[in-house]
Design a protein around this motif. Structure first.
Motif, PDB file in Angstrom:
ATOM      1  N   ASN A   1       7.327  -4.363  -0.876  1.00  0.00           N
ATOM      2  CA  ASN A   1       8.312  -5.367  -0.546  1.00  0.00           C
ATOM      3  C   ASN A   1       8.019  -6.471  -0.860  1.00  0.00           C
ATOM      4  OD1 ASN A   1       9.566  -3.388   1.176  1.00  0.00           O
ATOM      5  ND2 ASN A   1       8.075  -3.694   3.064  1.00  0.00           N
TER       6      ASN A   1
ATOM      7  N   ARG B   1       3.357  -0.040   1.050  1.00  0.00           N
ATOM      8  CA  ARG B   1       4.558  -0.593   1.389  1.00  0.00           C
ATOM      9  C   ARG B   1       4.652  -1.975   1.478  1.00  0.00           C
ATOM     10  NH1 ARG B   1       8.575   3.170   3.144  1.00  0.00           N
ATOM     11  NH2 ARG B   1       7.841   5.222   3.213  1.00  0.00           N
TER      12      ARG B   1
ATOM     13  N   GLU C   1       8.472   9.458   2.444  1.00  0.00           N
ATOM     14  CA  GLU C   1       6.837   9.646   2.637  1.00  0.00           C
ATOM     15  C   GLU C   1       6.606  10.935   2.789  1.00  0.00           C
ATOM     16  OE1 GLU C   1       5.582   7.244   6.005  1.00  0.00           O
ATOM     17  OE2 GLU C   1       6.032   9.006   7.327  1.00  0.00           O
TER      18      GLU C   1
ATOM     19  N   SER D   1      13.123   1.860   0.278  1.00  0.00           N
ATOM     20  CA  SER D   1      12.810   3.072   0.802  1.00  0.00           C
ATOM     21  C   SER D   1      13.499   3.036   2.180  1.00  0.00           C
ATOM     22  CB  SER D   1      11.404   3.004   0.721  1.00  0.00           C
ATOM     23  OG  SER D   1      10.750   4.103   1.370  1.00  0.00           O
TER      24      SER D   1
END
Ligand SMILES: Cc1cc2nc3c(=O)[nH]c(=O)nc-3n(C[C@H](O)[C@H](O)[C@H](O)COP(=O)(O)O)c2cc1C
Length: 184
Positions: free
Chosen positions: A128, A124, A141, A136
């Protein structure tokens, strides 16, 4: 219909994570066009190679460019992202930003009890970063612990509760992807 690319973080012939990716492609053809994007032949990233970007990278980037969303299915290696996947992401972070501002979902299967949680956190963070800026929500997930007990030799998931959860995760991700596509 939405177009979804799937990246897999294991090159192993009998990879559980690849089996899950194929399971998604086979199980949900009426929900979206799912396509596994091959990263197997990417060389190790090296800025010197950017003068003449390898064919395998160009091919994958041109496929990803047309996708509405990306699912990453990956094992956890030493509490983090497998090198093969991180290498592919490093290639995607250069030149044209083909992953930029796309919705993503992270999935991961492991044979242990934590089900790739640590890898997912690191991933993640990468998604980013400025060359990705991907979208997201926390529901995007899916973690599979003890995968070896929940999949048969043909790659079919066997636990009904897990299958129902996966159905819902895919539906939720597609809804999210549609909103991002239409509204952002
Ligand atoms: C180099 C290496 C490091 C690993 N590190 C972890 C780890 O940190 N956490 C974990 O749950 N499993 C770890 N495993 C075990 C993997 O979960 C297991 O091998 C899994 O089946 C790999 O995914 P695949 O079947 O898709 O190849 C590791 C395996 C390898 C080969």
């Amino acid at each position: 219909m939405l177009n979804i690319g799937i990246l897999v973080g294991s090159l192993r012939k009998e990879s559980y994570n690849m089996k899950i990716a194929k399971y998604i492609v086979d199980k949900y053809p009426e929900k979206a066009n799912f396509e596994i994007v091959e990263i197997r032949d990417f060389p190790l990233f090296n800025s010197d190679l950017e003068e003449d970007v390898p064919e395998s990278v160009l091919r994958a980037k041109s496929i990803i460019k047309d996708k509405d969303g990306i699912i990453i299915v990956s094992p956890e290696y030493n509490h983090s992202i497998p090198g093969v996947l991180k290498n592919a992401l490093d290639w995607f972070s250069r030149g044209e930003y083909v992953m930029m501002r796309k919705p993503y979902m992270i999935m991961g299967a492991s044979m242990g009890s934590i089900g790739t949680a640590r890898m997912q956190g690191h991933l993640r963070q990468v998604l980013n970063s400025p060359s990705f800026k991907m979208y997201s929500i926390s529901e995007n997930e899916f973690l599979y612990a003890s995968i070896q007990k929940n999949i048969d030799e043909k790659g079919k998931l066997t636990n009904e509760r897990t299958i129902a959860k996966l159905d819902k995760k895919i539906d939720d991700f597609l809804k999210f992807t549609k909103v991002v596509k239409e509204e952002l």
